[in-house]
Design an enzyme around this catalytic site. Structure first.
Site, mmCIF file in Angstrom:
data_model
loop_
_atom_site.group_PDB
_atom_site.id
_atom_site.type_symbol
_atom_site.label_atom_id
_atom_site.label_comp_id
_atom_site.label_asym_id
_atom_site.label_seq_id
_atom_site.Cartn_x
_atom_site.Cartn_y
_atom_site.Cartn_z
ATOM 1 C CG HIS A 57 -2.102 0.764 -3.192
ATOM 2 N ND1 HIS A 57 -1.132 -0.169 -2.887
ATOM 3 C CD2 HIS A 57 -1.662 1.934 -2.687
ATOM 4 C CE1 HIS A 57 -0.160 0.418 -2.216
ATOM 5 N NE2 HIS A 57 -0.450 1.692 -2.073
ATOM 6 C CG ASP A 115 -3.287 4.658 -4.756
ATOM 7 O OD1 ASP A 115 -2.518 5.592 -4.537
ATOM 8 O OD2 ASP A 115 -3.856 4.005 -3.854
ATOM 9 C CG HIS A 175 -5.449 6.301 2.041
ATOM 10 N ND1 HIS A 175 -5.180 5.012 2.444
ATOM 11 C CD2 HIS A 175 -4.404 6.682 1.272
ATOM 12 C CE1 HIS A 175 -4.015 4.634 1.953
ATOM 13 N NE2 HIS A 175 -3.521 5.633 1.242
HETATM 14 O O1 G3P Z 1 -0.895 8.913 -1.468
HETATM 15 C C1 G3P Z 1 -0.630 8.989 -0.124
HETATM 16 C C2 G3P Z 1 -0.468 7.603 0.332
HETATM 17 O O2 G3P Z 1 -1.573 6.931 -0.186
HETATM 18 C C3 G3P Z 1 0.789 6.996 -0.169
HETATM 19 O O3 G3P Z 1 0.846 5.671 0.170
HETATM 20 O O4 G3P Z 1 0.912 3.359 -0.533
HETATM 21 O O5 G3P Z 1 -1.198 4.284 0.353
HETATM 22 O O6 G3P Z 1 -0.401 4.961 -1.895
HETATM 23 P P1 G3P Z 1 0.003 4.523 -0.509
HETATM 24 CA CA CA Z 2 -1.843 6.691 -2.584
#
Ligand code: G3P
Ligand code: CA
Length: 267
Positions: free
Chosen positions: A60, A47, A18
């Site tokens: 992000h 992202d 992530h």
């Molecule tokens: O993409 C899955 C998760 O990353 C969604 O939340 O805010 O971390 O992009 P965020």
């Molecule tokens: Ca994400």
């Protein structure tokens, strides 16, 4: 590496780094992606935001405030301005126990740079962030994926695109229905999904993603029983990972791909 066959049958749960291995190093940097790969992450999660001059970058937030040394909206900054930012020092300040001088001055990568560097031996789980702020984002993404031969004939699942925006995903599906899509969902309470919602999502997506605390065994059964995959985010503790694997998730997003790898190996 985990595999997804063309009928979506999975060999084992997917380990998705992530924002890279962002529990250890500054998110969305080459270092984070490299570390994710070296910790057996199957996918690099990216992202996307778009600069004033239309370049897709790995970031992000809609602003540069949290993860760089300056402030402002990405949509108001050119790529040249973005490239001058220090995207690593914030991490040393916020996490002194993980501090490392090599983080100082790290750059925000463009999507093209990420694909150039990792394209041939990595898989990517790419999120269109705030697509309503960035008209044309989906077209740019598909153009870039085509540039790097990551659509069409690519082995199924080398690139998965995710979004909270159904509109963004439908747009992508209309332009290229070969790209597997994952619908991200927000729940304020334990997740519930109707047959109709499942049917709608299945029109364009192969799976759903949601916060892991909203997930229940019943929800997972309903979603996977319909043929959709399910990817909870962001799971950082081994106990939660173990439980979710037992419940039958298709994979999960984690800031600690090494922990998830250990749990997967033991399961
Ligand atoms: O993409 C899955 C998760 O990353 C969604 O939340 O805010 O971390 O992009 P965020
Ligand atoms: Ca994400």
């Amino acid at each position: 590496l985990a595999e997804i066959s063309s009928d979506n049958a999975q060999v084992r749960a997917l380990n998705i780094s992530h924002r890279g291995a962002s529990g250890y190093v500054p998110e969305h940097t080459f270092l984070a992606y490299e570390l994710g790969n070296s910790m057996n992450g199957d996918y690099i999660e990216i992202d996307l935001q778009m600069t004033k001059d239309g370049e897709l970058i790995a970031l992000h937030d809609e602003t540069i405030d949290r993860t760089t040394d300056k402030k402002g909206l990405v949509k108001n900054l050119t790529l040249k301005e973005i490239k001058k930012l220090d995207a690593g020092s914030w991490f040393n300040e916020d996490y002194p126990d993980k501090k490392n001088t090599v983080f100082t001055g790290l750059q925000i990568p463009t999507l093209r740079e990420v694909l150039s560097r990792f394209g041939s031996n990595s898989k990517f789980f790419i999120e269109t962030k705030s697509p309503e702020v960035y008209p044309g984002m989906e077209e740019k993404l598909i153009d870039i994926l085509n540039e790097y031969n990551l659509t069409g004939a690519q082995p199924f699942g080398n690139v998965i695109v995710q979004s909270f925006s159904a509109e963004s995903l439908r747009k992508i599906h209309q332009m290229d229905d070969s790209i597997p899509l994952v619908q991200l969902l927000s729940y304020y309470a334990p997740a519930v999904i109707t047959d109709q919602e499942v049917r709608k999502i299945k029109e364009y997506a192969v799976g759903v993603g949601l916060h892991y605390t909203a997930v229940s065994p019943g929800y997972i059964q309903k979603v996977t029983g319909s043929g959709l995959m399910i990817f909870p985010y962001t799971v950082n503790e081994k106990e939660d990972m173990k439980m979710l694997l037992e419940w039958g998730v298709s994979g999960m997003f984690t800031n600690y791909p090494d922990r998830l790898d250990e749990v997967i190996q033991m399961s």
